[in-house]
Design a protein around this motif. Structure first.
Motif, PDB file in Angstrom:
ATOM      1  N   GLY A  73     -73.882  50.967 -28.577  1.00  0.00           N
ATOM      2  CA  GLY A  73     -72.797  51.045 -29.363  1.00  0.00           C
ATOM      3  C   GLY A  73     -71.457  50.763 -28.706  1.00  0.00           C
ATOM      4  O   GLY A  73     -70.693  50.279 -29.157  1.00  0.00           O
ATOM      5  N   LYS A  74     -71.212  51.696 -27.698  1.00  0.00           N
ATOM      6  CA  LYS A  74     -70.071  51.657 -27.162  1.00  0.00           C
ATOM      7  C   LYS A  74     -69.716  50.411 -26.544  1.00  0.00           C
ATOM      8  O   LYS A  74     -68.581  49.849 -26.197  1.00  0.00           O
ATOM      9  CB  LYS A  74     -70.021  52.732 -25.946  1.00  0.00           C
ATOM     10  CG  LYS A  74     -69.981  54.176 -26.459  1.00  0.00           C
ATOM     11  CD  LYS A  74     -69.587  55.340 -25.587  1.00  0.00           C
ATOM     12  CE  LYS A  74     -70.720  55.405 -24.516  1.00  0.00           C
ATOM     13  NZ  LYS A  74     -70.257  56.727 -23.504  1.00  0.00           N
ATOM     14  N   VAL A  75     -71.004  49.716 -25.940  1.00  0.00           N
ATOM     15  CA  VAL A  75     -70.596  48.310 -25.308  1.00  0.00           C
ATOM     16  C   VAL A  75     -70.190  47.482 -26.356  1.00  0.00           C
ATOM     17  O   VAL A  75     -69.341  46.611 -26.066  1.00  0.00           O
ATOM     18  CB  VAL A  75     -71.708  47.742 -24.681  1.00  0.00           C
ATOM     19  CG1 VAL A  75     -71.719  46.312 -24.434  1.00  0.00           C
ATOM     20  CG2 VAL A  75     -71.868  48.506 -23.201  1.00  0.00           C
ATOM     21  N   LEU A  76     -70.767  47.469 -27.692  1.00  0.00           N
ATOM     22  CA  LEU A  76     -70.444  46.504 -28.578  1.00  0.00           C
ATOM     23  C   LEU A  76     -69.051  46.976 -29.138  1.00  0.00           C
ATOM     24  O   LEU A  76     -68.233  45.781 -29.629  1.00  0.00           O
ATOM     25  CB  LEU A  76     -71.570  46.675 -29.760  1.00  0.00           C
ATOM     26  CG  LEU A  76     -73.066  46.251 -29.327  1.00  0.00           C
ATOM     27  CD1 LEU A  76     -73.992  46.851 -30.438  1.00  0.00           C
ATOM     28  CD2 LEU A  76     -73.111  44.430 -29.066  1.00  0.00           C
ATOM     29  N   LEU A  77     -68.532  47.903 -29.311  1.00  0.00           N
ATOM     30  CA  LEU A  77     -67.402  48.391 -29.621  1.00  0.00           C
ATOM     31  C   LEU A  77     -66.252  47.925 -28.773  1.00  0.00           C
ATOM     32  O   LEU A  77     -65.219  47.612 -28.990  1.00  0.00           O
ATOM     33  CB  LEU A  77     -67.306  49.910 -29.983  1.00  0.00           C
ATOM     34  CG  LEU A  77     -68.037  50.599 -31.127  1.00  0.00           C
ATOM     35  CD1 LEU A  77     -67.710  52.196 -31.010  1.00  0.00           C
ATOM     36  CD2 LEU A  77     -67.391  49.938 -32.521  1.00  0.00           C
ATOM     37  N   ALA A  78     -66.587  48.350 -27.335  1.00  0.00           N
ATOM     38  CA  ALA A  78     -65.702  47.883 -26.380  1.00  0.00           C
ATOM     39  C   ALA A  78     -65.313  46.398 -26.419  1.00  0.00           C
ATOM     40  O   ALA A  78     -64.001  46.218 -25.943  1.00  0.00           O
ATOM     41  CB  ALA A  78     -66.274  48.150 -24.765  1.00  0.00           C
ATOM     42  N   ILE A 134     -61.025  55.393 -27.142  1.00  0.00           N
ATOM     43  CA  ILE A 134     -60.333  54.114 -27.013  1.00  0.00           C
ATOM     44  C   ILE A 134     -60.325  53.965 -25.476  1.00  0.00           C
ATOM     45  O   ILE A 134     -60.427  52.836 -24.794  1.00  0.00           O
ATOM     46  CB  ILE A 134     -58.834  53.917 -27.842  1.00  0.00           C
ATOM     47  CG1 ILE A 134     -59.244  53.774 -29.224  1.00  0.00           C
ATOM     48  CG2 ILE A 134     -58.295  52.741 -27.457  1.00  0.00           C
ATOM     49  CD1 ILE A 134     -58.104  53.940 -29.955  1.00  0.00           C
ATOM     50  N   LYS A 135     -59.582  55.034 -24.676  1.00  0.00           N
ATOM     51  CA  LYS A 135     -59.545  54.948 -23.284  1.00  0.00           C
ATOM     52  C   LYS A 135     -60.927  54.820 -22.537  1.00  0.00           C
ATOM     53  O   LYS A 135     -61.077  53.833 -21.653  1.00  0.00           O
ATOM     54  CB  LYS A 135     -58.906  56.126 -22.912  1.00  0.00           C
ATOM     55  CG  LYS A 135     -57.439  56.185 -23.229  1.00  0.00           C
ATOM     56  CD  LYS A 135     -56.966  57.585 -22.615  1.00  0.00           C
ATOM     57  CE  LYS A 135     -55.551  57.644 -22.966  1.00  0.00           C
ATOM     58  NZ  LYS A 135     -54.863  58.913 -22.449  1.00  0.00           N
ATOM     59  N   HIS A 136     -61.879  55.581 -23.244  1.00  0.00           N
ATOM     60  CA  HIS A 136     -63.318  55.122 -22.585  1.00  0.00           C
ATOM     61  C   HIS A 136     -63.811  53.858 -22.712  1.00  0.00           C
ATOM     62  O   HIS A 136     -64.201  53.407 -21.869  1.00  0.00           O
ATOM     63  CB  HIS A 136     -64.118  56.228 -23.377  1.00  0.00           C
ATOM     64  CG  HIS A 136     -65.613  56.146 -22.743  1.00  0.00           C
ATOM     65  ND1 HIS A 136     -66.040  56.725 -21.497  1.00  0.00           N
ATOM     66  CD2 HIS A 136     -66.644  55.626 -23.433  1.00  0.00           C
ATOM     67  CE1 HIS A 136     -67.177  56.591 -21.683  1.00  0.00           C
ATOM     68  NE2 HIS A 136     -67.713  56.052 -22.428  1.00  0.00           N
TER      69      HIS A 136
END
Length: 265
Positions: free
Chosen positions: A147-152, A183-185
């Motif tokens: 998910g974090k990759v897709l959100l990024a 957001i920073k992450h």
């Protein structure tokens, strides 16, 4: 049936209620008419009509013994048909299998659906100790590697809108619950081209994930390796090797979808 209204209220209320029933059954499993009525604060007569309609159309099934209702596989089948039309699973299959053989860990493929991810393929680890989630499973995006990759890679406006609409619930002590910190992450995730879920959704499960792009350079899916913490601890060099293998796999799938690695999007 509810009336079709104009403007912001251009919604059919009976359809919304029917979908709410399906979502409730998805969360809770088999329920009676009374339990659905209580869970959604609807009159029993209304619930009975809606459930009867859903049953008639094949979206819910009724247990002949308990008389409780549960979702059928119809929505799952429809979702699978959509995935197949996208071609993702078909194009990715051989590369996922290759990555699974190299790492001996569970390999996953997922897509973004709003502020959640949906697993569309999985190849399980041959090891006795393994952690995997079933195909079709829906998880919050912000605390998973996939998910974090897709959100990024979302546009900032879309990401900010999602963050405004959805609270960040804590699942483990490592879950990122501060929106500015997240957001920073995500900026760092995009910069390095992969993400790491450091036991942010499930204690004992680490996950590394990389983006899959289409011919336009748009991120359409993500690939991950699920890693039990008990087997790797901090990981060190072994994890770095997996990251390199993962990025190569994601790149190979992307090229099958028409992405040109020589073009900077």
């Amino acid at each position: 049936m509810g009336k079709l209204k104009t403007g912001r209220s251009n919604l059919v209320q009976s359809i919304i209620k029917g979908l709410n029933i399906l979502e409730l059954l998805d969360r809770e499993g088999a329920l009676s008419i009374a339990e659905i009525s209580e869970g959604l604060q609807l009159q029993k007569s209304t619930v009975h009509r809606l459930v009867s309609t859903l049953k008639h159309k094949g979206y819910v099934l009724q247990d002949p013994v308990t008389l409780k209702y549960r979702n059928s596989f119809k929505l799952f089948e429809m979702g699978n048909n959509t995935v197949e039309r996208l071609g993702l699973r078909r194009e990715a299959q051989a590369f996922l299998e290759e990555l699974n053989v190299k790492t001996k860990e569970t390999v996953n493929l997922a897509i973004l659906d709003g502020f959640h991810i949906i697993y569309i393929d999985k190849i399980e680890s041959p090891e006795t100790i393994r952690i995997g989630l079933n195909i079709g499973k829906r998880l919050p995006a912000y605390c998973t590697g996939l998910g974090k990759v897709l959100l990024a890679y979302l546009k900032k406006e879309k990401l900010n809108k999602l963050l405004q609409e959805h609270p960040l619930k804590r699942y483990t002590k490592n879950t990122i619950c501060d929106k500015d910190e997240l957001i920073k992450h995500l900026e760092q995730v995009r910069k390095q081209g992969y993400s790491i879920d450091n036991e942010e959704y499930i204690d004992g499960l680490k996950c590394i994930a990389a983006p899959v792009m289409n011919y336009k350079g748009e991120v359409v899916a993500a690939v991950s390796i699920a890693i039990p913490s008990i087997r790797y601890g901090d990981g060190g060099q072994k994890i770095q090797v997996m990251i390199d293998q993962l990025k190569q796999t994601a790149g190979n799938i992307s090229e099958r979808l028409g992405w040109n690695s020589n073009v900077d999007f």
